[in-house]
Design an enzyme around this catalytic site. Structure first.
Site, mmCIF file in Angstrom:
data_model
loop_
_atom_site.group_PDB
_atom_site.id
_atom_site.type_symbol
_atom_site.label_atom_id
_atom_site.label_comp_id
_atom_site.label_asym_id
_atom_site.label_seq_id
_atom_site.Cartn_x
_atom_site.Cartn_y
_atom_site.Cartn_z
ATOM 1 N N GLU A 83 -7.876 -15.961 -4.191
ATOM 2 C CA GLU A 83 -7.801 -14.624 -3.600
ATOM 3 C C GLU A 83 -9.186 -14.271 -3.065
ATOM 4 O O GLU A 83 -9.741 -13.214 -3.338
ATOM 5 C CB GLU A 83 -7.370 -13.588 -4.626
ATOM 6 C CG GLU A 83 -5.997 -13.799 -5.226
ATOM 7 C CD GLU A 83 -5.706 -12.788 -6.322
ATOM 8 O OE1 GLU A 83 -4.606 -12.243 -6.338
ATOM 9 O OE2 GLU A 83 -6.611 -12.561 -7.162
ATOM 10 N N HIS A 138 -5.871 -17.265 -11.077
ATOM 11 C CA HIS A 138 -6.498 -16.790 -9.850
ATOM 12 C C HIS A 138 -7.932 -17.303 -9.846
ATOM 13 O O HIS A 138 -8.735 -16.887 -10.698
ATOM 14 C CB HIS A 138 -6.488 -15.264 -9.781
ATOM 15 C CG HIS A 138 -5.155 -14.678 -9.434
ATOM 16 N ND1 HIS A 138 -4.872 -13.333 -9.573
ATOM 17 C CD2 HIS A 138 -4.027 -15.251 -8.936
ATOM 18 C CE1 HIS A 138 -3.628 -13.101 -9.176
ATOM 19 N NE2 HIS A 138 -3.099 -14.262 -8.792
ATOM 20 N N GLU A 154 -2.040 -9.734 -15.824
ATOM 21 C CA GLU A 154 -3.324 -10.238 -15.329
ATOM 22 C C GLU A 154 -4.489 -9.568 -16.047
ATOM 23 O O GLU A 154 -4.537 -8.332 -16.148
ATOM 24 C CB GLU A 154 -3.445 -10.004 -13.824
ATOM 25 C CG GLU A 154 -4.732 -10.560 -13.235
ATOM 26 C CD GLU A 154 -4.785 -10.454 -11.722
ATOM 27 O OE1 GLU A 154 -5.859 -10.732 -11.148
ATOM 28 O OE2 GLU A 154 -3.759 -10.092 -11.114
ATOM 29 N N ASP A 157 -15.156 -5.588 -9.920
ATOM 30 C CA ASP A 157 -14.043 -6.406 -9.431
ATOM 31 C C ASP A 157 -14.233 -6.666 -7.944
ATOM 32 O O ASP A 157 -13.595 -6.050 -7.100
ATOM 33 C CB ASP A 157 -12.719 -5.682 -9.696
ATOM 34 C CG ASP A 157 -11.506 -6.492 -9.255
ATOM 35 O OD1 ASP A 157 -11.678 -7.646 -8.818
ATOM 36 O OD2 ASP A 157 -10.379 -5.959 -9.337
ATOM 37 N N TYR A 172 -0.116 -2.218 -4.944
ATOM 38 C CA TYR A 172 -1.324 -1.607 -5.487
ATOM 39 C C TYR A 172 -1.087 -0.289 -6.228
ATOM 40 O O TYR A 172 -1.801 0.025 -7.174
ATOM 41 C CB TYR A 172 -2.316 -1.341 -4.352
ATOM 42 C CG TYR A 172 -2.826 -2.568 -3.659
ATOM 43 C CD1 TYR A 172 -3.465 -3.594 -4.367
ATOM 44 C CD2 TYR A 172 -2.690 -2.720 -2.284
ATOM 45 C CE1 TYR A 172 -3.935 -4.727 -3.723
ATOM 46 C CE2 TYR A 172 -3.160 -3.843 -1.628
ATOM 47 C CZ TYR A 172 -3.785 -4.844 -2.343
ATOM 48 O OH TYR A 172 -4.251 -5.957 -1.693
ATOM 49 N N HIS A 228 -14.358 -10.009 -5.443
ATOM 50 C CA HIS A 228 -14.176 -11.451 -5.338
ATOM 51 C C HIS A 228 -15.149 -12.055 -4.332
ATOM 52 O O HIS A 228 -15.487 -11.444 -3.317
ATOM 53 C CB HIS A 228 -12.746 -11.773 -4.915
ATOM 54 C CG HIS A 228 -11.714 -11.334 -5.898
ATOM 55 N ND1 HIS A 228 -10.370 -11.636 -5.752
ATOM 56 C CD2 HIS A 228 -11.793 -10.626 -7.057
ATOM 57 C CE1 HIS A 228 -9.688 -11.129 -6.763
ATOM 58 N NE2 HIS A 228 -10.533 -10.506 -7.557
ATOM 59 N N ARG A 270 0.793 -1.231 0.000
ATOM 60 C CA ARG A 270 0.000 0.000 0.000
ATOM 61 C C ARG A 270 0.824 1.280 0.000
ATOM 62 O O ARG A 270 0.278 2.372 0.162
ATOM 63 C CB ARG A 270 -0.954 -0.001 1.204
ATOM 64 C CG ARG A 270 -1.895 -1.199 1.187
ATOM 65 C CD ARG A 270 -2.910 -1.160 2.321
ATOM 66 N NE ARG A 270 -3.715 -2.358 2.345
ATOM 67 C CZ ARG A 270 -4.766 -2.586 1.549
ATOM 68 N NH1 ARG A 270 -5.132 -1.662 0.682
ATOM 69 N NH2 ARG A 270 -5.436 -3.711 1.628
ATOM 70 N N HIS A 275 3.066 -10.740 -6.172
ATOM 71 C CA HIS A 275 2.108 -9.816 -6.784
ATOM 72 C C HIS A 275 2.628 -8.398 -6.623
ATOM 73 O O HIS A 275 3.081 -8.022 -5.544
ATOM 74 C CB HIS A 275 0.731 -9.962 -6.128
ATOM 75 C CG HIS A 275 -0.398 -9.423 -6.958
ATOM 76 N ND1 HIS A 275 -0.520 -8.084 -7.265
ATOM 77 C CD2 HIS A 275 -1.459 -10.047 -7.538
ATOM 78 C CE1 HIS A 275 -1.608 -7.911 -8.001
ATOM 79 N NE2 HIS A 275 -2.188 -9.082 -8.191
ATOM 80 N N HIS A 292 -1.078 -6.012 -12.563
ATOM 81 C CA HIS A 292 -2.237 -5.422 -13.219
ATOM 82 C C HIS A 292 -1.744 -4.432 -14.269
ATOM 83 O O HIS A 292 -0.673 -3.827 -14.121
ATOM 84 C CB HIS A 292 -3.116 -4.703 -12.200
ATOM 85 C CG HIS A 292 -3.753 -5.624 -11.214
ATOM 86 N ND1 HIS A 292 -4.372 -5.177 -10.071
ATOM 87 C CD2 HIS A 292 -3.884 -6.967 -11.190
ATOM 88 C CE1 HIS A 292 -4.850 -6.194 -9.387
ATOM 89 N NE2 HIS A 292 -4.560 -7.297 -10.056
ATOM 90 N N ASP A 295 -7.546 -14.409 -14.201
ATOM 91 C CA ASP A 295 -8.393 -14.264 -13.026
ATOM 92 C C ASP A 295 -9.839 -14.524 -13.435
ATOM 93 O O ASP A 295 -10.395 -13.831 -14.298
ATOM 94 C CB ASP A 295 -8.249 -12.858 -12.442
ATOM 95 C CG ASP A 295 -8.963 -12.699 -11.108
ATOM 96 O OD1 ASP A 295 -10.207 -12.851 -11.085
ATOM 97 O OD2 ASP A 295 -8.297 -12.422 -10.102
ATOM 98 N N HIS A 310 -12.299 -11.557 -12.714
ATOM 99 C CA HIS A 310 -12.093 -10.455 -13.650
ATOM 100 C C HIS A 310 -12.634 -10.800 -15.038
ATOM 101 O O HIS A 310 -13.262 -9.959 -15.692
ATOM 102 C CB HIS A 310 -10.614 -10.122 -13.754
ATOM 103 C CG HIS A 310 -10.006 -9.657 -12.477
ATOM 104 N ND1 HIS A 310 -8.644 -9.459 -12.329
ATOM 105 C CD2 HIS A 310 -10.553 -9.343 -11.277
ATOM 106 C CE1 HIS A 310 -8.395 -9.048 -11.100
ATOM 107 N NE2 HIS A 310 -9.534 -8.985 -10.441
#
Length: 280
Positions: free
Chosen positions: A258, A213, A143, A226, A70, A228, A37, A67, A107, A176, A179
């Site tokens: 996830e 994913h 992704e 988006d 963000y 999950h 973050r 990964h 991403h 994913d 997604h």
């Protein structure tokens, strides 16, 4: 046997993630190698690298997937954000190489209104800069996204255009399910799964798919939401996942959950459910 796992925390130390993955019943697992973050991060210490590699080797788990954090957005028209994003990608590729992690998922970012062609060009240029600065064998996995406004990667053909401009030996795809469904690729039954994977194969090629994913979707087909959901409890549903997980090209890949952790189910519960839906 399929290889199933989830995203696990590195709280305490990187090596602690291995034990968490074992406790949850993982065969493979995904991490953030640092705080996801923020922009700032500490370089990996030799003791952290050695500890992670030793714990991983002893566990027999793998592969490990890292990964990207963000904040990076390599499609951004904002100069400062773009430059920081390239630096972060370069650093993350180096961290994966040091830790022995073969895959880094990223991403594709948002062009923020600058136009899809401009966003795609900046993304490609940024990745190439990072590859030049970070030699190694780590493979960057692009992704697919939910197809939100200004976002890149919602359409398989769009991902193919990006891959075509990048070195094949250093790039591939992370698929994913949430997604894809939110972007409009139906996965609710065997016929729909077959059609959607045929579209992926035609645009990109199933041989370019290296990680999946596995997430159900809270939104409707084509909603671009988006969000999950636990496996089988969302709009894709149990029938869809049974059909998806029956495909040989999917079963051979690392399958990473996830999914939420709440009173209905935890990570271990979703891993067990994935195995059940796969017939194991």
């Amino acid at each position: 046997m399929i290889r199933v796992g989830c995203h696990v925390s590195i709280a305490g130390s990187l090596s602690d993630a291995v034990g968490r993955a074992e406790k949850r019943g993982c065969d493979c697992f995904q991490i953030f190698s640092r705080n996801p973050r923020g922009w700032r991060f500490k370089d990996l210490a030799d003791v952290d690298i050695a500890g992670f590699r030793e714990q991983l080797a002893a566990s027999g788990l793998g592969p490990v997937v890292d990964h990207m954090p963000y904040l990076p957005n390599l499609a951004s028209p904002k100069g400062e954000v773009y430059e920081k994003s390239v630096v972060t990608l370069t650093a993350e590729l180096g961290r994966c190489d040091a830790l022995g992690i073969p895959y880094l998922v990223m991403h594709l970012g948002s062009h923020l209104g600058a136009g899809i062609e401009e966003g795609r060009k900046r993304l490609i240029d940024g990745i190439l800069q990072a590859f030049d600065a970070a030699a190694g064998e780590v493979r960057l996995l692009l992704e697919n996204t939910a197809g939100t406004k200004n976002g890149l990667g919602g359409a398989f053909e769009e991902i193919a255009l990006i891959l075509d401009a990048l070195p094949e030996e250093r790039t591939a795809v992370c698929f994913d399910t949430c997604h894809a469904f939110a972007a409009g690729y139906d996965l609710r039954d065997a016929e729909a799964v077959g059609e959607s994977l045929d579209r992926f194969d035609g645009a990109i090629g199933l041989e370019r798919l290296h990680v999946v994913h596995c997430n159900d979707c809270k939104g409707a087909l084509g909603s671009h939401l988006d969000r999950h959901e636990h496996l089988g409890l969302g709009a894709i549903g149990e029938e869809g996942f049974r059909a998806f997980l029956a495909v040989p090209a999917i079963r051979r890949l690392p399958l990473i959950c996830e999914t939420p952790v709440d009173e209905r189910r935890d990570d271990a519960g979703n891993i067990r459910r994935l195995r059940e839906l796969a017939g194991e």
